[in-house]
Design a protein around this motif. Structure first.
Motif, short mmCIF file in Angstrom:
data_model
loop_
_atom_site.label_atom_id
_atom_site.label_comp_id
_atom_site.label_asym_id
_atom_site.label_seq_id
_atom_site.Cartn_x
_atom_site.Cartn_y
_atom_site.Cartn_z
N HIS A 99 17.47 -58.44 -35.59
CA HIS A 99 17.53 -59.96 -34.78
C HIS A 99 18.57 -60.86 -34.95
O HIS A 99 18.99 -60.49 -36.14
CB HIS A 99 16.07 -61.25 -35.22
CG HIS A 99 14.70 -60.29 -34.79
ND1 HIS A 99 13.44 -61.33 -35.62
CD2 HIS A 99 14.35 -59.82 -34.73
CE1 HIS A 99 12.51 -60.68 -35.10
NE2 HIS A 99 12.75 -59.34 -34.63
N THR A 101 21.00 -63.51 -32.18
CA THR A 101 21.03 -64.90 -30.97
C THR A 101 23.45 -65.25 -31.79
O THR A 101 23.91 -65.29 -32.35
CB THR A 101 20.44 -65.92 -31.88
OG1 THR A 101 20.71 -66.88 -30.13
CG2 THR A 101 21.32 -67.10 -33.33
N TYR A 126 17.64 -64.71 -38.40
CA TYR A 126 18.50 -63.93 -37.76
C TYR A 126 19.76 -63.86 -37.97
O TYR A 126 20.45 -64.41 -39.00
CB TYR A 126 18.95 -64.79 -36.37
CG TYR A 126 17.22 -64.84 -35.17
CD1 TYR A 126 17.58 -64.24 -34.01
CD2 TYR A 126 15.88 -64.53 -35.33
CE1 TYR A 126 16.69 -63.98 -33.12
CE2 TYR A 126 15.05 -65.32 -34.80
CZ TYR A 126 15.24 -64.84 -33.81
OH TYR A 126 14.20 -64.15 -32.93
N ALA A 171 19.23 -63.24 -28.20
CA ALA A 171 18.62 -64.60 -28.10
C ALA A 171 20.33 -65.10 -28.42
O ALA A 171 20.98 -64.85 -28.40
CB ALA A 171 17.55 -65.44 -29.19
N PHE A 173 21.64 -68.57 -26.89
CA PHE A 173 21.35 -70.04 -26.58
C PHE A 173 22.18 -70.83 -26.84
O PHE A 173 23.58 -70.41 -27.38
CB PHE A 173 20.74 -70.47 -28.74
CG PHE A 173 20.30 -71.82 -28.53
CD1 PHE A 173 19.51 -72.43 -28.46
CD2 PHE A 173 21.87 -72.41 -29.69
CE1 PHE A 173 19.30 -74.18 -29.12
CE2 PHE A 173 21.49 -73.57 -29.47
CZ PHE A 173 20.55 -75.04 -29.08
N VAL A 196 15.94 -62.77 -24.53
CA VAL A 196 15.29 -64.46 -24.53
C VAL A 196 16.58 -65.25 -24.47
O VAL A 196 17.53 -65.33 -25.51
CB VAL A 196 14.34 -64.99 -25.06
CG1 VAL A 196 15.30 -65.22 -26.56
CG2 VAL A 196 13.38 -66.03 -24.67
N VAL A 198 18.25 -69.07 -24.42
CA VAL A 198 17.43 -71.22 -24.12
C VAL A 198 18.45 -71.75 -23.75
O VAL A 198 19.73 -71.51 -24.65
CB VAL A 198 17.00 -71.31 -25.68
CG1 VAL A 198 16.09 -73.28 -26.30
CG2 VAL A 198 15.59 -69.93 -26.58
N LEU A 309 10.60 -74.36 -29.38
CA LEU A 309 11.62 -72.73 -29.09
C LEU A 309 11.33 -71.64 -30.44
O LEU A 309 11.19 -70.32 -29.23
CB LEU A 309 12.53 -73.11 -29.53
CG LEU A 309 14.29 -72.96 -29.82
CD1 LEU A 309 15.86 -73.20 -29.59
CD2 LEU A 309 14.23 -71.44 -30.97
N TRP A 310 10.71 -72.13 -31.50
CA TRP A 310 9.82 -70.73 -31.86
C TRP A 310 9.22 -69.76 -30.62
O TRP A 310 8.59 -68.58 -31.12
CB TRP A 310 9.42 -70.48 -33.42
CG TRP A 310 11.44 -70.62 -34.24
CD1 TRP A 310 11.67 -72.24 -34.55
CD2 TRP A 310 12.33 -70.29 -33.85
NE1 TRP A 310 12.87 -72.02 -35.25
CE2 TRP A 310 13.64 -70.37 -34.77
CE3 TRP A 310 12.50 -68.25 -33.35
CZ2 TRP A 310 14.60 -70.45 -35.57
CZ3 TRP A 310 13.46 -68.17 -33.37
CH2 TRP A 310 14.64 -68.68 -33.87
N VAL A 313 10.44 -68.11 -27.83
CA VAL A 313 11.04 -66.80 -28.47
C VAL A 313 10.15 -66.21 -29.15
O VAL A 313 10.48 -64.64 -28.70
CB VAL A 313 12.44 -67.94 -29.62
CG1 VAL A 313 13.48 -66.51 -29.88
CG2 VAL A 313 13.32 -68.33 -28.81
N ASP A 314 9.56 -65.99 -29.55
CA ASP A 314 8.80 -65.04 -31.05
C ASP A 314 7.85 -64.13 -30.12
O ASP A 314 7.51 -63.17 -30.30
CB ASP A 314 7.75 -66.19 -32.01
CG ASP A 314 8.46 -66.90 -32.96
OD1 ASP A 314 9.86 -65.92 -32.85
OD2 ASP A 314 7.93 -67.08 -33.45
N TYR A 316 9.20 -62.60 -27.95
CA TYR A 316 9.89 -62.20 -26.77
C TYR A 316 10.79 -60.94 -27.84
O TYR A 316 10.82 -60.37 -27.64
CB TYR A 316 10.97 -62.33 -25.68
CG TYR A 316 10.11 -63.09 -25.20
CD1 TYR A 316 9.69 -62.42 -23.74
CD2 TYR A 316 10.12 -64.34 -24.49
CE1 TYR A 316 8.24 -63.05 -22.55
CE2 TYR A 316 9.60 -65.13 -23.64
CZ TYR A 316 8.20 -64.82 -22.72
OH TYR A 316 8.08 -65.21 -21.87
#
Length: 317
Positions: A99, A101, A126, A171, A173, A196, A198, A309-310, A313-314, A316
């Motif tokens: 994971h 970001t 992450y 992700a 962000f 994903v 954000v 948010l979680w 995000v969770d 994907y």
């Protein structure tokens, strides 16, 4: 007739000179990396709102400082397509995780100002890459990309992660200009590793944001001032402000997007939220934080902010 032939070229030269003077003034005011604070200094729309819990802010500061003290970040350098040396901090998680970001800061900021967001992603397992955008922090650059040129740099950072971890699930962000950056990145051809996105309080387009600020701060119309600034931007920075359009980019996105905005934001007006949200044709959601000004959504209601948010995000990653 003879006088007219003499006066007319003088008038034209004068008007051209004024046009370029205006363009250079507003370019330096908003896009010159060495003068980027001018655009923010004294702006009434950036004062902290009454909805911010100061006790919570102090608590977060302590937790952020503790995180920074206990976690060493590695510095990564890359070269952009136009040969700028770009810098980022990498927080590799001790947990074995694919994971990732990329956390992107706002206008005039740098990655050290994103610790709160870095910390939350890190504590959720992450690995976090936090770049300094061109013209900011430790990254080179004489001008501010406003998310447009930065989208190309984001592709390079994404590739850096994939080279390090081919199985990475990423992700994107960003907050404010960082939010605009990840939206503008969303319209590019992204590798399947990007799962994903954000964005928090990003603007719908650079032209719309600058036109709004021009009227709000100077009470001046779009023409000829934005036009002049754009001419100078094309000459000095090499990009067209009209192209820097998050609405058009999210419309091309194939990646799910969560849009966040405070309904009391008068710096990047709250109304811009619906423009980008409605343009997106992917799986999407939006979070409106009541009473939050610009960049205050997480500060005003962190519990709702992070739970939403979680939850998104969770799905994907």
């Amino acid at each position: 007739m003879k006088k007219l032939k003499i006066i007319l070229p003088i008038v034209i030269i004068f008007l051209v000179g004024v046009y370029f003077f205006i363009g250079n003034y507003f370019y330096n005011f908003a896009l010159n990396a060495n003068q980027k604070k001018d655009f923010l200094d004294g702006n009434p729309h950036l004062a902290a709102s009454k909805t911010v819990d100061n006790e919570l802010i102090e608590k977060n500061k302590i937790e952020d400082a503790t995180f920074t003290h206990n976690h060493t970040a590695n510095t990564i350098k890359i070269s952009s397509a136009d040969q700028l040396k770009l810098s980022a901090r990498l927080y590799e998680n001790k947990q074995t995780s694919h994971h990732w970001t990329i956390v992107v800061h706002g206008y005039s900021g740098n990655n050290t100002q994103m610790i709160r967001y870095i910390r939350h992603f890190y504590e959720n397992g992450y690995n976090v890459l936090a770049p300094d955008l061109r013209g900011h922090g430790e990254s080179e650059g004489k001008y501010i990309g406003m998310g447009w040129d930065d989208r190309k740099d984001m592709l390079l950072w994404i590739n850096q992660i994939i080279e390090k971890d081919p199985n990475a699930e990423i992700a994107l962000f960003g907050v404010s200009m960082g939010g605009a950056t990840v939206m503008m990145t969303s319209g590019e051809k992204l590798p399947k590793n990007v799962k994903v996105i954000v964005e928090d309080c990003g603007y719908s387009s650079v032209i719309e944001e600058f036109t709004y600020q021009l009227d709000d701060l100077f009470h001046l119309p779009k023409f000829p001032f934005i036009n002049a600034a754009n001419t100078i931007t094309k000459i000095r920075a090499g990009y067209d402000l009209n192209d820097a359009d998050a609405v058009k980019q999210v419309a091309k996105s194939k990646t799910p997007i969560l849009f966040i905005h405070g309904d009391n934001d008068s710096f990047v007006p709250y109304k811009m939220l619906n423009k980008v949200y409605h343009a997106a044709k992917v799986e999407k959601d939006k979070l409106i934080i009541r009473g939050a000004g610009h960049g205050e959504a997480e500060k005003v209601n962190p519990e709702l902010y992070w739970s939403t948010l979680w939850k998104f995000v969770d799905q994907y990653i």
